[in-house]
Design a protein around this motif. Sequence first.
Motif, PDB file in Angstrom:
ATOM      1  N   ALA A 258      18.839  -4.315 -94.029  1.00 17.20           N
ATOM      2  CA  ALA A 258      18.363  -5.696 -94.064  1.00 17.20           C
ATOM      3  C   ALA A 258      16.904  -5.809 -94.486  1.00 17.20           C
ATOM      4  CB  ALA A 258      18.557  -6.344 -92.693  1.00 17.20           C
ATOM      5  N   GLY A 259      16.109  -4.761 -94.313  1.00 16.36           N
ATOM      6  CA  GLY A 259      14.702  -4.843 -94.689  1.00 16.36           C
ATOM      7  C   GLY A 259      13.847  -3.887 -93.876  1.00 16.36           C
ATOM      8  N   PRO A 260      12.524  -4.029 -93.962  1.00 16.59           N
ATOM      9  CA  PRO A 260      11.610  -3.128 -93.228  1.00 16.59           C
ATOM     10  C   PRO A 260      11.805  -3.254 -91.724  1.00 16.59           C
ATOM     11  CG  PRO A 260      10.435  -4.422 -94.886  1.00 16.59           C
ATOM     12  CD  PRO A 260      11.799  -5.001 -94.786  1.00 16.59           C
ATOM     13  N   LEU A 261      11.572  -2.171 -91.005  1.00 23.04           N
ATOM     14  CA  LEU A 261      11.696  -2.190 -89.563  1.00 23.04           C
ATOM     15  C   LEU A 261      10.740  -1.163 -88.961  1.00 23.04           C
ATOM     16  CD1 LEU A 261      14.745  -0.186 -88.281  1.00 23.04           C
ATOM     17  CD2 LEU A 261      14.134  -0.194 -90.690  1.00 23.04           C
ATOM     18  N   CYS A 262      10.564  -1.300 -87.665  1.00 27.77           N
ATOM     19  CA  CYS A 262       9.685  -0.391 -86.926  1.00 27.77           C
ATOM     20  C   CYS A 262      10.501   0.280 -85.837  1.00 27.77           C
ATOM     21  CB  CYS A 262       8.518  -1.171 -86.319  1.00 27.77           C
ATOM     22  SG  CYS A 262       7.437  -0.157 -85.276  1.00 27.77           S
ATOM     23  N   VAL A 263      10.332   1.600 -85.691  1.00 31.55           N
ATOM     24  CA  VAL A 263      11.055   2.370 -84.679  1.00 31.55           C
ATOM     25  C   VAL A 263      10.032   2.990 -83.734  1.00 31.55           C
ATOM     26  CG1 VAL A 263      12.653   4.251 -84.232  1.00 31.55           C
ATOM     27  CG2 VAL A 263      12.894   2.878 -86.316  1.00 31.55           C
ATOM     28  N   ALA A 264      10.230   2.746 -82.437  1.00 30.60           N
ATOM     29  CA  ALA A 264       9.346   3.333 -81.427  1.00 30.60           C
ATOM     30  C   ALA A 264      10.185   4.170 -80.478  1.00 30.60           C
ATOM     31  CB  ALA A 264       8.612   2.238 -80.658  1.00 30.60           C
ATOM     32  N   VAL A 265       9.730   5.407 -80.218  1.00 31.08           N
ATOM     33  CA  VAL A 265      10.431   6.315 -79.313  1.00 31.08           C
ATOM     34  C   VAL A 265       9.526   6.564 -78.114  1.00 31.08           C
ATOM     35  CG1 VAL A 265      11.496   8.570 -79.022  1.00 31.08           C
ATOM     36  CG2 VAL A 265      11.684   7.373 -81.216  1.00 31.08           C
ATOM     37  N   LEU A 266      10.065   6.369 -76.905  1.00 28.39           N
ATOM     38  CA  LEU A 266       9.279   6.508 -75.678  1.00 28.39           C
ATOM     39  C   LEU A 266       9.866   7.632 -74.833  1.00 28.39           C
ATOM     40  CD1 LEU A 266       9.663   3.252 -76.410  1.00 28.39           C
ATOM     41  CD2 LEU A 266       8.267   2.992 -74.362  1.00 28.39           C
ATOM     42  N   ASP A 267       8.953   8.328 -74.153  1.00 27.49           N
ATOM     43  CA  ASP A 267       9.365   9.404 -73.254  1.00 27.49           C
ATOM     44  C   ASP A 267       8.653   9.193 -71.924  1.00 27.49           C
ATOM     45  OD1 ASP A 267       8.617  12.398 -72.206  1.00 27.49           O
ATOM     46  OD2 ASP A 267      10.633  12.259 -73.060  1.00 27.49           O
ATOM     47  N   ALA A 304      16.655  -2.409 -77.758  1.00 26.90           N
ATOM     48  CA  ALA A 304      16.203  -1.338 -76.871  1.00 26.90           C
ATOM     49  C   ALA A 304      17.386  -0.446 -76.564  1.00 26.90           C
ATOM     50  CB  ALA A 304      15.622  -1.918 -75.583  1.00 26.90           C
ATOM     51  N   ALA A 305      17.169   0.862 -76.597  1.00 24.13           N
ATOM     52  CA  ALA A 305      18.257   1.810 -76.368  1.00 24.13           C
ATOM     53  C   ALA A 305      17.742   2.982 -75.557  1.00 24.13           C
ATOM     54  CB  ALA A 305      18.828   2.293 -77.697  1.00 24.13           C
ATOM     55  N   ARG A 306      18.647   3.595 -74.824  1.00 23.79           N
ATOM     56  CA  ARG A 306      18.327   4.835 -74.111  1.00 23.79           C
ATOM     57  C   ARG A 306      18.988   5.973 -74.874  1.00 23.79           C
ATOM     58  NH1 ARG A 306      20.649   7.054 -68.361  1.00 23.79           N
ATOM     59  NH2 ARG A 306      19.238   8.847 -68.163  1.00 23.79           N
ATOM     60  N   LEU A 307      18.154   6.910 -75.319  1.00 23.41           N
ATOM     61  CA  LEU A 307      18.672   8.017 -76.104  1.00 23.41           C
ATOM     62  C   LEU A 307      19.295   9.088 -75.224  1.00 23.41           C
ATOM     63  CD1 LEU A 307      15.769   8.381 -78.690  1.00 23.41           C
ATOM     64  CD2 LEU A 307      17.874   7.046 -78.870  1.00 23.41           C
ATOM     65  N   GLY A 308      18.892   9.127 -73.972  1.00 22.32           N
ATOM     66  CA  GLY A 308      19.391  10.139 -73.061  1.00 22.32           C
ATOM     67  C   GLY A 308      18.262  10.679 -72.209  1.00 22.32           C
ATOM     68  N   GLY A 309      18.538  11.060 -70.974  1.00 23.88           N
ATOM     69  CA  GLY A 309      17.498  11.588 -70.095  1.00 23.88           C
ATOM     70  C   GLY A 309      16.418  10.553 -69.872  1.00 23.88           C
ATOM     71  N   ASP A 310      15.156  10.921 -70.198  1.00 21.57           N
ATOM     72  CA  ASP A 310      14.038   9.996 -70.014  1.00 21.57           C
ATOM     73  C   ASP A 310      13.538   9.445 -71.340  1.00 21.57           C
ATOM     74  OD1 ASP A 310      13.002  12.255 -71.074  1.00 21.57           O
ATOM     75  OD2 ASP A 310      11.465  12.589 -69.529  1.00 21.57           O
ATOM     76  N   GLU A 311      14.368   9.488 -72.395  1.00 19.34           N
ATOM     77  CA  GLU A 311      13.959   9.031 -73.718  1.00 19.34           C
ATOM     78  C   GLU A 311      14.552   7.653 -74.008  1.00 19.34           C
ATOM     79  OE1 GLU A 311      15.197  11.995 -76.480  1.00 19.34           O
ATOM     80  OE2 GLU A 311      13.445  13.257 -76.122  1.00 19.34           O
ATOM     81  N   PHE A 312      13.694   6.781 -74.536  1.00 17.16           N
ATOM     82  CA  PHE A 312      14.087   5.435 -74.931  1.00 17.16           C
ATOM     83  C   PHE A 312      13.639   5.205 -76.368  1.00 17.16           C
ATOM     84  CE2 PHE A 312      13.801   5.353 -70.377  1.00 17.16           C
ATOM     85  CZ  PHE A 312      14.836   4.533 -69.966  1.00 17.16           C
ATOM     86  N   ALA A 313      14.254   4.221 -77.022  1.00 20.76           N
ATOM     87  CA  ALA A 313      13.871   3.884 -78.392  1.00 20.76           C
ATOM     88  C   ALA A 313      13.924   2.375 -78.552  1.00 20.76           C
ATOM     89  CB  ALA A 313      14.799   4.554 -79.404  1.00 20.76           C
ATOM     90  N   LEU A 314      13.034   1.876 -79.429  1.00 17.27           N
ATOM     91  CA  LEU A 314      12.976   0.446 -79.729  1.00 17.27           C
ATOM     92  C   LEU A 314      13.084   0.255 -81.234  1.00 17.27           C
ATOM     93  CD1 LEU A 314       9.987  -0.641 -77.431  1.00 17.27           C
ATOM     94  CD2 LEU A 314      12.432  -0.769 -76.913  1.00 17.27           C
ATOM     95  N   LEU A 315      13.877  -0.738 -81.638  1.00 18.94           N
ATOM     96  CA  LEU A 315      13.931  -1.166 -83.037  1.00 18.94           C
ATOM     97  C   LEU A 315      13.295  -2.540 -83.105  1.00 18.94           C
ATOM     98  CD1 LEU A 315      17.530  -0.200 -84.267  1.00 18.94           C
ATOM     99  CD2 LEU A 315      15.391   1.003 -84.666  1.00 18.94           C
ATOM    100  N   LEU A 316      12.251  -2.658 -83.922  1.00 21.57           N
ATOM    101  CA  LEU A 316      11.500  -3.916 -84.013  1.00 21.57           C
ATOM    102  C   LEU A 316      11.437  -4.381 -85.458  1.00 21.57           C
ATOM    103  CD1 LEU A 316       8.579  -2.888 -81.639  1.00 21.57           C
ATOM    104  CD2 LEU A 316      10.623  -4.191 -81.039  1.00 21.57           C
TER     105      LEU A 316
END
Length: 316
Positions: A258-267, A304-316
């Motif tokens: 769809a276009g440009p996006l931002c991905v953030a991964v949190l631990d 917002a998504a949980r990748l597993g364990g203590d890892e999260f990810a955001l699509l903005l």
Amino acid sequence: MAPDPPVPTRRAAWRVAVRESLLGAPAWLYALLTLTLLSAALSAVVIQDVARHQRTLLTLADARTAAFALNAVEWQARARGSLDADLSAEARACLADLRRFTARLEQLSREDLLIARVHPHAPGDHTLNRQVAAYTGAVQTLLDLIARGQLEAAAQMDETQVDPAFTALRDRISDVRAAEEATVEIGRQLTLLLTALTALGALVTAALLAARLNRSLHQARAWHAEAKRQREREERDPLTGLWNRRSLQRQFTLAQAAGPLCVAVLDLNRLKAINDLGGHGAGDAHLTRVAHALQAALPEGGVAARLGGDEFALLL
């Protein structure tokens, strides 16, 4: 990654329910439906047959009128002692009418569709051929004698042949009329019976089909809801309720197209220490609080998504 199977729509579930209700019905329900349709068809045939017998009654009345009119002409000719042109024309018209009505009765008798075949007491032969032939032949001979002036022979023939033939024809018409009236009554009773059976069969069939359809729709709704829940279980993290890794990959592909996006991964830091101090219940509660905070902070259209364990990810 292979595309996920689509969740069945409500319309698709209803189509399946209707198909199962009709095609999956037991054999006895199809038999009941067949008997109902057969009863409706027989009812239509009997109604047509009753109409035919009612036409026969009308034709009998016309034949009786023609016979009495011919008898009146014959009586006038004997009373005058001569046969003028007017009486001769009237006699020919009465003879033609009587023969035409007789032929019509014979045709109607051959058109009997059902009643005389299924009812043991229904009348059979309703023709008047023999009586009409005897009467018309005697009247013609009588009129010829009057026209030639042989009045004595005409009077003798009237007494020995014409009157008995007229009486026989009149009685035959009365007998056939009574038989036809009985047949019409039989037909009306059959019509009422078949109509009642048709209505009862239609009501029972409709009620049974409605019950099957309602049950199938209930099962289809349950199937649709379960498929939706199963899809959500496959796409959601069971602890936090956020999207899981598989769903994130699919949404990332769609968002990238769809276009440009931002991905953030949190631990998260020190999750192991929280688990060691408070147990896994405390760690799960901490993960849930973080998930709720991320979900609340998301802008419109964010993921917002949980990748597993203590890892999260955001699509903005």
